[in-house]
Design a protein around this motif. Sequence first.
Motif, mmCIF file in Angstrom:
data_model
loop_
_atom_site.group_PDB
_atom_site.id
_atom_site.type_symbol
_atom_site.label_atom_id
_atom_site.label_comp_id
_atom_site.label_asym_id
_atom_site.label_seq_id
_atom_site.Cartn_x
_atom_site.Cartn_y
_atom_site.Cartn_z
ATOM 1 N N HIS A 82 -7.286 51.766 -12.988
ATOM 2 C CA HIS A 82 -7.755 52.261 -11.821
ATOM 3 C C HIS A 82 -8.195 51.167 -10.808
ATOM 4 N N SER A 83 -8.744 50.001 -11.266
ATOM 5 C CA SER A 83 -9.197 48.922 -10.304
ATOM 6 C C SER A 83 -7.646 48.357 -9.504
ATOM 7 N N ILE A 84 -6.718 48.305 -10.403
ATOM 8 C CA ILE A 84 -5.304 47.763 -9.953
ATOM 9 C C ILE A 84 -5.074 48.823 -8.954
ATOM 10 N N GLU A 85 -5.412 50.258 -9.047
ATOM 11 C CA GLU A 85 -5.037 51.282 -7.972
ATOM 12 C C GLU A 85 -6.052 50.958 -6.581
ATOM 13 N N LYS A 86 -7.129 50.792 -7.008
ATOM 14 C CA LYS A 86 -8.088 50.686 -5.883
ATOM 15 C C LYS A 86 -8.288 49.161 -5.058
ATOM 16 N N GLN A 87 -7.747 48.345 -6.067
ATOM 17 C CA GLN A 87 -7.987 46.948 -5.673
ATOM 18 C C GLN A 87 -6.968 45.942 -5.842
ATOM 19 N N GLY A 88 -5.586 46.626 -5.716
ATOM 20 C CA GLY A 88 -4.528 46.034 -5.881
ATOM 21 C C GLY A 88 -4.192 44.832 -5.775
ATOM 22 N N ARG A 89 -4.479 44.556 -4.213
ATOM 23 C CA ARG A 89 -4.147 43.181 -3.811
ATOM 24 C C ARG A 89 -5.110 42.320 -4.536
ATOM 25 N N GLN A 90 -6.470 42.625 -4.597
ATOM 26 C CA GLN A 90 -7.363 41.566 -5.364
ATOM 27 C C GLN A 90 -6.932 41.350 -6.764
ATOM 28 N N ALA A 91 -6.409 42.374 -7.267
ATOM 29 C CA ALA A 91 -5.975 42.424 -8.800
ATOM 30 C C ALA A 91 -4.582 41.594 -8.832
ATOM 31 N N ARG A 92 -3.926 41.573 -7.877
ATOM 32 C CA ARG A 92 -2.753 40.827 -7.841
ATOM 33 C C ARG A 92 -3.006 39.145 -7.759
ATOM 34 N N ILE A 93 -3.742 38.978 -6.659
ATOM 35 C CA ILE A 93 -4.314 37.683 -6.273
ATOM 36 C C ILE A 93 -5.170 37.107 -7.658
ATOM 37 N N PHE A 94 -5.830 37.805 -8.234
ATOM 38 C CA PHE A 94 -6.439 37.572 -9.536
ATOM 39 C C PHE A 94 -5.621 37.153 -10.665
ATOM 40 N N PHE A 95 -4.523 37.524 -10.968
ATOM 41 C CA PHE A 95 -3.577 37.301 -11.932
ATOM 42 C C PHE A 95 -2.631 36.160 -11.173
ATOM 43 N N ARG A 96 -2.261 36.447 -10.261
ATOM 44 C CA ARG A 96 -1.040 35.426 -9.632
ATOM 45 C C ARG A 96 -1.572 34.007 -9.135
ATOM 46 N N GLU A 97 -2.939 34.187 -8.228
ATOM 47 C CA GLU A 97 -3.259 33.002 -7.778
ATOM 48 C C GLU A 97 -4.364 32.061 -8.454
ATOM 49 N N MET A 98 -4.773 32.585 -9.762
ATOM 50 C CA MET A 98 -5.731 31.593 -10.321
ATOM 51 C C MET A 98 -5.093 30.162 -10.734
ATOM 52 N N LYS A 99 -3.913 29.887 -10.528
ATOM 53 C CA LYS A 99 -3.606 28.477 -10.916
ATOM 54 C C LYS A 99 -3.935 27.774 -9.821
ATOM 55 N N HIS A 100 -4.485 28.144 -8.474
ATOM 56 C CA HIS A 100 -4.888 27.286 -7.495
ATOM 57 C C HIS A 100 -6.297 26.911 -7.467
ATOM 58 N N LEU A 101 -7.026 27.513 -8.615
ATOM 59 C CA LEU A 101 -8.493 27.037 -8.476
ATOM 60 C C LEU A 101 -8.506 25.612 -9.110
ATOM 61 N N ASN A 102 -9.452 24.890 -8.546
ATOM 62 C CA ASN A 102 -9.917 23.658 -9.170
ATOM 63 C C ASN A 102 -10.476 23.894 -10.595
ATOM 64 N N GLU A 103 -10.555 22.783 -11.137
ATOM 65 C CA GLU A 103 -10.969 22.749 -12.738
ATOM 66 C C GLU A 103 -12.031 23.337 -12.886
ATOM 67 N N GLU A 104 -13.040 22.890 -11.981
ATOM 68 C CA GLU A 104 -14.616 23.539 -12.232
ATOM 69 C C GLU A 104 -14.510 24.931 -11.990
ATOM 70 N N HIS A 105 -13.580 25.600 -11.055
ATOM 71 C CA HIS A 105 -13.827 27.175 -10.353
ATOM 72 C C HIS A 105 -13.074 27.717 -11.832
ATOM 73 N N LEU A 106 -12.020 27.049 -11.933
ATOM 74 C CA LEU A 106 -11.030 27.765 -12.961
ATOM 75 C C LEU A 106 -11.779 28.076 -14.481
ATOM 76 N N LYS A 107 -12.808 26.995 -14.524
ATOM 77 C CA LYS A 107 -13.460 27.001 -16.022
ATOM 78 C C LYS A 107 -14.570 28.413 -15.898
ATOM 79 N N LYS A 108 -15.076 28.553 -14.863
ATOM 80 C CA LYS A 108 -15.924 29.629 -14.391
ATOM 81 C C LYS A 108 -15.462 31.032 -14.597
ATOM 82 N N ILE A 109 -14.283 30.929 -14.064
ATOM 83 C CA ILE A 109 -13.228 32.273 -14.041
ATOM 84 C C ILE A 109 -12.834 32.521 -15.526
#
Length: 183
Positions: A82-109
């Motif tokens: 349902h979150s993918i339906e309602k927040q599809g763009r945000q979900a795709r960014i979450f899975f696809r763009e995580m690689k662009h977070l710096n080490e400190e931010h990535l650790k938190k996520i």
Amino acid sequence: MVASIALFEQKGFSETSIQDIVDMLGVTKGTFYYYFKSKEELLMDIHLRYIEGLLEKQKNIMDDSTKTVKEKVFEIVYMLIHSIEKQGRQARIFFREMKHLNEEHLKKIVEKRDLFRYNLQSLIEEGMRNGELRDDFPPSIATLTVLGAANWSYQWFRPDRELSDFEVAKQMVAILLEGMAKK
């Protein structure tokens, strides 16, 4: 936030400039930098909002003492789809763009993502202990299978097709919990 999410989804994080974001918002770069130190910090904010929202919903599901483990597993899978339906763009960014977070931010996520996983795993372990779920395979594999199926649906699930998010979740959980073997 919505404009940057749209741009990140359309162009990707790397190809979206701060100028693209401020142009779409109709603000100055100064305004952008008032709220965010960098484009990467904006990406982190998008990630945090997404995973923290999922964790809150997961907690509410898991705290419901009126539901069985199987019902809770269904509710979590449905919530993810349902979150993918309602927040599809945000979900795709979450899975696809995580690689662009710096080490400190990535650790938190990753810590928050792992917390979601371990919460689900504890639920599956409970179901194995109380006899609702099979106990002849590792709970970690069961958990990762459920999450893999639900999380990957951001790639293929489209709410405008033949099945709703509820129906997809129902079918997915039936396959995951009952298997595909002919009875």
